[in-house]
Write a protein that holds these residues in place. Sequence first.
Motif, PDB file in Angstrom:
ATOM      1  N   ASP A  93       0.622  -1.251  -0.153  1.00  0.00           N
ATOM      2  CA  ASP A  93       0.145  -0.018  -0.140  1.00  0.00           C
ATOM      3  C   ASP A  93       0.761   1.156  -0.142  1.00  0.00           C
ATOM      4  N   GLY A  94       2.072   1.166   0.282  1.00  0.00           N
ATOM      5  CA  GLY A  94       2.941   2.431   0.377  1.00  0.00           C
ATOM      6  C   GLY A  94       2.496   3.235   1.679  1.00  0.00           C
ATOM      7  N   ASP A  95       2.849   4.528   1.797  1.00  0.00           N
ATOM      8  CA  ASP A  95       2.860   5.082   3.050  1.00  0.00           C
ATOM      9  C   ASP A  95       1.281   5.855   3.030  1.00  0.00           C
ATOM     10  N   GLY A  96       0.260   5.516   3.965  1.00  0.00           N
ATOM     11  CA  GLY A  96      -0.923   6.185   3.860  1.00  0.00           C
ATOM     12  C   GLY A  96      -0.882   7.539   4.159  1.00  0.00           C
ATOM     13  N   ASP A  97      -0.064   7.847   5.144  1.00  0.00           N
ATOM     14  CA  ASP A  97      -0.028   9.252   5.766  1.00  0.00           C
ATOM     15  C   ASP A  97       0.459  10.152   4.517  1.00  0.00           C
ATOM     16  N   VAL A  98       1.639   9.691   3.966  1.00  0.00           N
ATOM     17  CA  VAL A  98       2.245  10.582   2.699  1.00  0.00           C
ATOM     18  C   VAL A  98       1.063  10.746   1.756  1.00  0.00           C
ATOM     19  N   LEU A  99       0.278   9.666   1.338  1.00  0.00           N
ATOM     20  CA  LEU A  99      -0.727   9.730   0.415  1.00  0.00           C
ATOM     21  C   LEU A  99      -1.834  10.591   0.886  1.00  0.00           C
ATOM     22  N   ALA A 100      -2.380  10.722   1.934  1.00  0.00           N
ATOM     23  CA  ALA A 100      -3.341  11.599   2.702  1.00  0.00           C
ATOM     24  C   ALA A 100      -2.999  13.057   2.599  1.00  0.00           C
ATOM     25  N   GLN A 101      -1.704  13.202   2.996  1.00  0.00           N
ATOM     26  CA  GLN A 101      -1.205  14.568   2.970  1.00  0.00           C
ATOM     27  C   GLN A 101      -0.944  14.994   1.474  1.00  0.00           C
ATOM     28  N   THR A 102      -0.768  14.419   0.572  1.00  0.00           N
ATOM     29  CA  THR A 102      -0.484  14.730  -0.751  1.00  0.00           C
ATOM     30  C   THR A 102      -2.000  14.949  -1.398  1.00  0.00           C
ATOM     31  N   LEU A 103      -2.800  14.119  -1.140  1.00  0.00           N
ATOM     32  CA  LEU A 103      -4.432  14.424  -1.575  1.00  0.00           C
ATOM     33  C   LEU A 103      -4.776  15.611  -0.833  1.00  0.00           C
ATOM     34  N   ALA A 104      -4.258  15.862   0.265  1.00  0.00           N
ATOM     35  CA  ALA A 104      -5.034  17.145   0.792  1.00  0.00           C
ATOM     36  C   ALA A 104      -4.341  18.251   0.268  1.00  0.00           C
ATOM     37  N   ALA A 105      -3.114  18.341  -0.036  1.00  0.00           N
ATOM     38  CA  ALA A 105      -2.498  19.470  -0.673  1.00  0.00           C
ATOM     39  C   ALA A 105      -2.991  19.622  -2.262  1.00  0.00           C
ATOM     40  N   LEU A 106      -3.547  18.654  -2.712  1.00  0.00           N
ATOM     41  CA  LEU A 106      -3.755  18.416  -4.141  1.00  0.00           C
ATOM     42  C   LEU A 106      -5.234  19.210  -4.074  1.00  0.00           C
ATOM     43  N   ALA A 107      -6.117  18.999  -2.899  1.00  0.00           N
ATOM     44  CA  ALA A 107      -7.466  19.369  -2.948  1.00  0.00           C
ATOM     45  C   ALA A 107      -7.443  20.926  -2.767  1.00  0.00           C
ATOM     46  N   SER A 109      -6.493  24.982  -3.018  1.00  0.00           N
ATOM     47  CA  SER A 109      -5.910  25.978  -4.093  1.00  0.00           C
ATOM     48  C   SER A 109      -5.154  27.139  -3.333  1.00  0.00           C
ATOM     49  N   PRO A 110      -4.227  27.787  -3.813  1.00  0.00           N
ATOM     50  CA  PRO A 110      -3.355  27.056  -4.835  1.00  0.00           C
ATOM     51  C   PRO A 110      -2.553  25.665  -4.546  1.00  0.00           C
ATOM     52  N   VAL A 111      -2.399  24.935  -5.214  1.00  0.00           N
ATOM     53  CA  VAL A 111      -1.573  23.469  -5.040  1.00  0.00           C
ATOM     54  C   VAL A 111      -0.322  23.646  -4.617  1.00  0.00           C
ATOM     55  N   VAL A 112       0.100  23.358  -3.499  1.00  0.00           N
ATOM     56  CA  VAL A 112       1.643  23.640  -2.853  1.00  0.00           C
ATOM     57  C   VAL A 112       2.002  21.979  -2.399  1.00  0.00           C
ATOM     58  N   LEU A 113       2.876  21.623  -3.083  1.00  0.00           N
ATOM     59  CA  LEU A 113       3.401  20.222  -2.535  1.00  0.00           C
ATOM     60  C   LEU A 113       4.861  20.502  -2.425  1.00  0.00           C
ATOM     61  N   SER A 114       5.095  20.052  -0.917  1.00  0.00           N
ATOM     62  CA  SER A 114       6.402  20.084  -0.675  1.00  0.00           C
ATOM     63  C   SER A 114       7.180  19.242  -1.267  1.00  0.00           C
ATOM     64  N   PRO A 115       8.524  19.460  -1.548  1.00  0.00           N
ATOM     65  CA  PRO A 115       9.655  18.641  -2.280  1.00  0.00           C
ATOM     66  C   PRO A 115       9.668  17.229  -1.279  1.00  0.00           C
ATOM     67  N   THR A 116       9.700  17.594   0.056  1.00  0.00           N
ATOM     68  CA  THR A 116       9.924  16.078   0.763  1.00  0.00           C
ATOM     69  C   THR A 116       8.773  15.350   0.828  1.00  0.00           C
ATOM     70  N   LEU A 117       7.616  15.778   0.790  1.00  0.00           N
ATOM     71  CA  LEU A 117       6.060  14.956   0.446  1.00  0.00           C
ATOM     72  C   LEU A 117       6.175  14.376  -0.726  1.00  0.00           C
ATOM     73  N   PHE A 118       6.813  14.942  -1.834  1.00  0.00           N
ATOM     74  CA  PHE A 118       6.767  14.351  -3.023  1.00  0.00           C
ATOM     75  C   PHE A 118       7.932  13.340  -3.062  1.00  0.00           C
ATOM     76  N   HIS A 119       9.063  13.383  -2.552  1.00  0.00           N
ATOM     77  CA  HIS A 119      10.161  12.639  -2.697  1.00  0.00           C
ATOM     78  C   HIS A 119       9.427  11.249  -1.784  1.00  0.00           C
ATOM     79  N   ASN A 120       8.668  11.594  -0.866  1.00  0.00           N
ATOM     80  CA  ASN A 120       8.340  10.150  -0.190  1.00  0.00           C
ATOM     81  C   ASN A 120       7.267   9.525  -0.658  1.00  0.00           C
ATOM     82  N   SER A 121       6.534  10.276  -1.674  1.00  0.00           N
ATOM     83  CA  SER A 121       5.484   9.570  -2.082  1.00  0.00           C
ATOM     84  C   SER A 121       5.767   8.289  -3.297  1.00  0.00           C
ATOM     85  N   VAL A 122       6.915   8.334  -3.538  1.00  0.00           N
ATOM     86  CA  VAL A 122       7.486   7.236  -4.484  1.00  0.00           C
ATOM     87  C   VAL A 122       7.790   5.812  -3.377  1.00  0.00           C
TER      88      VAL A 122
END
Length: 256
Positions: A93-107, A109-122
């Motif tokens: 399943d990957g990291d659920g906390d990272v996924l939840a934070q990423t979806l919240a950031a994408l929801a 406006s404006p969309v701001v996704l931190s480099p660390t969050l993106f890095h940890n999403s893979v």
Amino acid sequence: MSGQPACNRADIMSIGVLAPGLDGWPAARAVLAGEAAFVPADIVVPPSPRLAAAERRRLNVNARWALAVASEALAAASEWEHGALNCVFASADGDGDVLAQTLAALARSPVVLSPTLFHNSVFNAPAGYCSSAHRLQGASTSVCAAEFTFGAALVEAFDQVTVDSVPVLFVAVDTAYPRELAAVRASVPSFACALLLRPAVGEARSAHGSIAIAPLATDAPSHRDRATAPGAWGQYWRGDTAAAALPLLAAIARRA
């Protein structure tokens, strides 16, 4: 390919385990062997001292659990052997906390996704942190195959050991999903384990036994039967995450 003849067995040199009630392989072995009671308890995983301070701050939950079990398994291997290791990492399943934070950031406006969050999403983020912490220089593979993840990744690790004749660090990790994602993934208690595998030599057996993979027998139990594994720990986890490792670990603990 190494050019050496393939073997049909992989020796288990060392094991790492981290889960509620199974904190480290010695404790897990006693529980899975029926020598100690299974008592789930919260796990707090400290950041690894092997990482630089900046990397410790960026560690996500899955990577922290993966690094903990990898470090336990690698403690049995000398430093000079680490560079020669291949790695296979598995997560259903990957990291659920990272996924939840990423979806919240994408929801927002404006969309701001931190480099660390993106890095940890893979999915190979845990592999990267473990490689940095232990200076691993071999090939690394990350596997995700939904409910079949543990089995698919173990076959991948076994193939690398037996065909390429290289030692492999195999790590499986899934951590509990947050409430925000309960509609898409029921939360299962966190579980992580690591196996350090090496090509078998002759008839000698390692302390933890060996793995050989054969065609599935027609009367073999379904992977869905893992949830009914004996003991209280068998009822605590579902078998479609990294905790699908439990029947194998129990067999090792019982020397079955």
